[in-house]
Design an enzyme around this catalytic site. Structure first.
Site: not given
Ligand code: PGA
Length: 237
Positions: A66, A132, A134, A139
Site C-alpha cells: 500500500d 481494527n 485491517h 479497513e
Molecule cells: P504497525 O501497523 O506495524 O505500525 O502496528 C500495522 C498495520 O497497521 O498494518
C-alpha cells in the site's frame, strides 16, 4: 494456519528464516512487502543476514501492499521511502524490481494486480495487522473480493498513524492498497503482531468468525499462513 508465539526478537529471526528458505529454493521469488513498526525487527534481521552472505535478494522482486495517496516517494512518510530506508537500500535487491503502488498516479489501481500476475504472483506476502483488523489498508467492511483500490482511511487508522506526522491534519485521508483478494492470492503469507495493543484483534482474527468486519480473519481460509506473535499480542488467546 500455523501460529507461533515467542519474543519479538525470536519471531523476527524465525520469520527471516522463512525468507532464507524461500530464496534458497527460489532465488527469483516475488516478495510482498509491508510497512509499519511491526516488520522493522524482521527487516533488520534480513539486512544482517544479507550482509553476512546468508541470503541474497539479487534475483528477487517485490510488490508492496500500500501507499498513501498524495505522497510521492521522496516524502519521508511515504511507504516507498520507508521501504528504501528500512530495507531496500541495505540489501542487494535490484531497486528497479521493487514496486510500491503509486500514491500519485491513482487512475487505474487494479493495474497493480495485473502487474503482480504478469510477474508470476507473490510467493511470500508479509502483513502487519491494524488494531481494527485491517491488512494493508483494507479497513473493516472491505469486500473479500477486492483488488487493488483506493480507500478512505478510518479515523482509527489515521489516529494510529498520526505519530509519524506533525499533526493529524497532515495524515493523508486516502490510500491505495492491494485488495483482500490480491493478498489472498499470495502463495504463502506471514502475519506478524507485536505488543499488547494487538491482543484483542489477534483473538478476533484467530478465534472469531471469518467476517469482512475483521479483514484479517479471511486468512483463516488461506492454505499457507504463518502467524508470528510476541507474548503480549498473544495474551488473550
Ligand atoms: P504497525 O501497523 O506495524 O505500525 O502496528 C500495522 C498495520 O497497521 O498494518
Amino acid at each position: 494456519m500455523k501460529v507461533i508465539i515467542d519474543s519479538a526478537e525470536n519471531i523476527a529471526a524465525m520469520a527471516a528464516q522463512q525468507y532464507v528458505n524461500l530464496l534458497k529454493r527460489k532465488p527469483n521469488a516475488i516478495l510482498g512487502g509491508a510497512t509499519g513498526s511491526t516488520p522493522l525487527g524482521l527487516y533488520a534481521e534480513l539486512v544482517r543476514l544479507n550482509k553476512a552472505g546468508e541470503i541474497s535478494f539479487k534475483d528477487a522482486s517485490s510488490f508492496n501492499l500500500d501507499e498513501y495517496v498524495g505522497l510521492d516517494g521522496s516524502h519521508d512518510q511515504s511507504y516507498r521511502y520507508f521501504m528504501d530506508h528500512n530495507l531496500f537500500d541495505h540489501i542487494d535487491i535490484d531497486k528497479s524490481r521493487t514496486r510500491v503502488p503509486s500514491g500519485i498516479d491513482t487512475s487505474d489501481p487494479a493495474a497493480y494486480d495485473k502487474e503482480i500476475a504478469a510477474a508470476g504472483g507473490v510467493d511470500l506476502q508479509l502483513l502487519g495487522i491494524g488494531n481494527n483488523g485491517h491488512i494493508g489498508f483494507n479497513e473493516p467492511g472491505t469486500p473479500f473480493g477486492s483488488l487493488t483500490h483506493i480507500v478512505e482511511l478510518t479515523e482509527s487508522t489515521r489516529e494510529a498513524n498520526k505519530r509519524f506526522f506533525a499533526s493529524i491534519d497532515e495524515v493523508p485521508t486516502h490510500a491505495v492498497t492491494m485488495g483482500v483478494k490480491t493478498v489472498m492470492q499470495a502463495r504463502s503469507i506471514i502475519l506478524m503482531a507485536i505488543g499488547p495493543a494487538k491482543a484483542p484483534i489477534m483473538k478476533a482474527m484467530l478465534q472469531g468468525p471469518v467476517t469482512e468486519n475483521v479483514p484479517a480473519s479471511v486468512l483463516q481460509l488461506h492454505p499457507d499462513v504463518t502467524v508470528y506473535m510476541d507474548y503480549e499480542a498473544a495474551k488473550l488467546l
